[in-house]
Scaffold this motif. Sequence first.
Motif, PDB file in Angstrom:
ATOM      1  N   THR A  36      14.087  44.512  20.169  1.00 20.58           N
ATOM      2  CA  THR A  36      12.730  43.999  19.971  1.00 20.58           C
ATOM      3  C   THR A  36      12.738  42.842  18.978  1.00 20.58           C
ATOM      4  O   THR A  36      12.042  41.840  19.166  1.00 20.58           O
ATOM      5  CB  THR A  36      11.803  45.120  19.458  1.00 20.58           C
ATOM      6  OG1 THR A  36      11.741  46.145  20.445  1.00 20.58           O
ATOM      7  CG2 THR A  36      10.408  44.615  19.172  1.00 20.58           C
ATOM      8  N   THR A  37      13.535  42.972  17.939  1.00 24.72           N
ATOM      9  CA  THR A  37      13.613  41.916  16.934  1.00 24.72           C
ATOM     10  C   THR A  37      14.200  40.636  17.517  1.00 24.72           C
ATOM     11  O   THR A  37      13.835  39.533  17.112  1.00 24.72           O
ATOM     12  CB  THR A  37      14.432  42.399  15.722  1.00 24.72           C
ATOM     13  OG1 THR A  37      13.871  43.627  15.253  1.00 24.72           O
ATOM     14  CG2 THR A  37      14.403  41.385  14.597  1.00 24.72           C
ATOM     15  N   CYS A  38      15.087  40.775  18.482  1.00 22.32           N
ATOM     16  CA  CYS A  38      15.725  39.608  19.113  1.00 22.32           C
ATOM     17  C   CYS A  38      14.901  39.031  20.270  1.00 22.32           C
ATOM     18  O   CYS A  38      15.107  37.873  20.657  1.00 22.32           O
ATOM     19  CB  CYS A  38      17.105  40.007  19.643  1.00 22.32           C
ATOM     20  SG  CYS A  38      18.278  40.457  18.357  1.00 22.32           S
ATOM     21  N   GLY A  47      21.506  32.612  17.227  1.00 21.87           N
ATOM     22  CA  GLY A  47      22.701  32.248  16.485  1.00 21.87           C
ATOM     23  C   GLY A  47      22.424  31.574  15.152  1.00 21.87           C
ATOM     24  O   GLY A  47      23.357  31.287  14.395  1.00 21.87           O
ATOM     25  N   GLU A  48      21.156  31.330  14.837  1.00 23.56           N
ATOM     26  CA  GLU A  48      20.822  30.668  13.572  1.00 23.56           C
ATOM     27  C   GLU A  48      21.174  31.552  12.386  1.00 23.56           C
ATOM     28  O   GLU A  48      20.920  32.747  12.392  1.00 23.56           O
ATOM     29  CB  GLU A  48      19.323  30.342  13.505  1.00 23.56           C
ATOM     30  CG  GLU A  48      18.906  29.215  14.384  1.00 23.56           C
ATOM     31  CD  GLU A  48      17.406  28.929  14.295  1.00 23.56           C
ATOM     32  OE1 GLU A  48      16.730  29.461  13.384  1.00 23.56           O
ATOM     33  OE2 GLU A  48      16.922  28.175  15.149  1.00 23.56           O
ATOM     34  N   ARG A  49      21.711  30.923  11.369  1.00 24.67           N
ATOM     35  CA  ARG A  49      21.998  31.612  10.107  1.00 24.67           C
ATOM     36  C   ARG A  49      20.852  31.275   9.162  1.00 24.67           C
ATOM     37  O   ARG A  49      20.870  30.257   8.480  1.00 24.67           O
ATOM     38  CB  ARG A  49      23.352  31.162   9.580  1.00 24.67           C
ATOM     39  CG  ARG A  49      24.454  31.622  10.498  1.00 24.67           C
ATOM     40  CD  ARG A  49      25.786  31.043  10.065  1.00 24.67           C
ATOM     41  NE  ARG A  49      26.802  31.367  11.048  1.00 24.67           N
ATOM     42  CZ  ARG A  49      27.221  30.543  11.989  1.00 24.67           C
ATOM     43  NH1 ARG A  49      26.706  29.331  12.080  1.00 24.67           N
ATOM     44  NH2 ARG A  49      28.145  30.915  12.842  1.00 24.67           N
ATOM     45  N   SER A  50      19.868  32.138   9.168  1.00 18.84           N
ATOM     46  CA  SER A  50      18.584  31.831   8.540  1.00 18.84           C
ATOM     47  C   SER A  50      18.484  32.135   7.056  1.00 18.84           C
ATOM     48  O   SER A  50      17.499  31.802   6.425  1.00 18.84           O
ATOM     49  CB  SER A  50      17.470  32.606   9.257  1.00 18.84           C
ATOM     50  OG  SER A  50      17.491  32.335  10.631  1.00 18.84           O
ATOM     51  N   LEU A 169      16.089  37.995   9.162  1.00 18.87           N
ATOM     52  CA  LEU A 169      16.557  36.858   9.965  1.00 18.87           C
ATOM     53  C   LEU A 169      15.463  36.383  10.918  1.00 18.87           C
ATOM     54  O   LEU A 169      15.232  35.175  11.050  1.00 18.87           O
ATOM     55  CB  LEU A 169      17.813  37.243  10.744  1.00 18.87           C
ATOM     56  CG  LEU A 169      19.062  37.466   9.897  1.00 18.87           C
ATOM     57  CD1 LEU A 169      20.122  38.201  10.693  1.00 18.87           C
ATOM     58  CD2 LEU A 169      19.583  36.142   9.373  1.00 18.87           C
ATOM     59  N   ARG A 170      14.799  37.308  11.583  1.00 14.10           N
ATOM     60  CA  ARG A 170      13.741  36.929  12.532  1.00 14.10           C
ATOM     61  C   ARG A 170      12.579  36.288  11.800  1.00 14.10           C
ATOM     62  O   ARG A 170      12.020  35.279  12.259  1.00 14.10           O
ATOM     63  CB  ARG A 170      13.283  38.161  13.324  1.00 14.10           C
ATOM     64  CG  ARG A 170      12.143  37.899  14.303  1.00 14.10           C
ATOM     65  CD  ARG A 170      12.583  36.978  15.439  1.00 14.10           C
ATOM     66  NE  ARG A 170      11.493  36.560  16.275  1.00 14.10           N
ATOM     67  CZ  ARG A 170      11.310  36.953  17.533  1.00 14.10           C
ATOM     68  NH1 ARG A 170      12.152  37.799  18.098  1.00 14.10           N
ATOM     69  NH2 ARG A 170      10.296  36.509  18.227  1.00 14.10           N
ATOM     70  N   GLU A 171      12.204  36.853  10.673  1.00 18.91           N
ATOM     71  CA  GLU A 171      11.084  36.293   9.928  1.00 18.91           C
ATOM     72  C   GLU A 171      11.370  34.855   9.489  1.00 18.91           C
ATOM     73  O   GLU A 171      10.491  33.993   9.542  1.00 18.91           O
ATOM     74  CB  GLU A 171      10.779  37.170   8.711  1.00 18.91           C
ATOM     75  CG  GLU A 171       9.483  36.799   8.016  1.00 18.91           C
ATOM     76  CD  GLU A 171       9.090  37.803   6.962  1.00 18.91           C
ATOM     77  OE1 GLU A 171       7.935  37.731   6.515  1.00 18.91           O
ATOM     78  OE2 GLU A 171       9.931  38.634   6.554  1.00 18.91           O
ATOM     79  N   THR A 176       7.991  36.234  12.574  1.00 24.10           N
ATOM     80  CA  THR A 176       7.690  37.590  13.052  1.00 24.10           C
ATOM     81  C   THR A 176       8.831  38.530  12.662  1.00 24.10           C
ATOM     82  O   THR A 176       9.902  38.108  12.250  1.00 24.10           O
ATOM     83  CB  THR A 176       7.474  37.646  14.570  1.00 24.10           C
ATOM     84  OG1 THR A 176       8.690  37.263  15.216  1.00 24.10           O
ATOM     85  CG2 THR A 176       6.363  36.725  15.006  1.00 24.10           C
ATOM     86  N   THR A 177       8.595  39.832  12.833  1.00 25.14           N
ATOM     87  CA  THR A 177       9.624  40.841  12.587  1.00 25.14           C
ATOM     88  C   THR A 177       9.669  41.763  13.791  1.00 25.14           C
ATOM     89  O   THR A 177       8.854  41.672  14.695  1.00 25.14           O
ATOM     90  CB  THR A 177       9.331  41.664  11.305  1.00 25.14           C
ATOM     91  OG1 THR A 177       8.103  42.375  11.489  1.00 25.14           O
ATOM     92  CG2 THR A 177       9.243  40.778  10.078  1.00 25.14           C
TER      93      THR A 177
END
Length: 179
Positions: A36-38, A47-50, A169-171, A176-177
């Motif tokens: 869900t997070t992805c 692939g982003e290193r956030s 990472l998603r945020e 969003t999370t």
Amino acid sequence: MTALPPAPTRVDPPFTDGERAAVEAWLDVHRATLLTTCAGLTPEQLGERSVPPSSLSLRGLLRHMTDVERYWFTRVVAGREAPTVYWTDEEDAEFTGVGAEGDDPTTAVPAELAAFTAEVEASRAVAAGQGSLDDLSAGLRYGEQVSLRWVYLHMIEEYARHNGHADLLRECTDGTTGD
């Protein structure tokens, strides 16, 4: 770039299940939470290193959990030899979420998602073949057998920790999370 398909629907575990049904349900909630997070991100965004200086990415978490599923259920619980999917001699290399030189995320990420899904299904099949949570593994972890209960609890802990990473990472990626 095309976003990944939606994640599976998460189902809250029933409040009155027995122990085995409860740990199976909670592990499935955590598996679905990672997906869900992805969900909805492009392969490049995964692939982003956030969160600098960390090299962690959502894609890396999917790759890591693919090998974690294989390790604990196929290799330890079932005691079968199985090559790693992404783990290498370089510690935590799978976490970077970067494939081989010349990796095309547009084709690699759907294949990695399919590998994760297949490994989860293989893990469920291995667990279904066990009689009880007290059954000891056919394989060893640091020279010792572990119970199926221990593996379930460890997997819930592993996903919970990494799902927290995934939320951050998603945020950072789009606000969003996975909750």
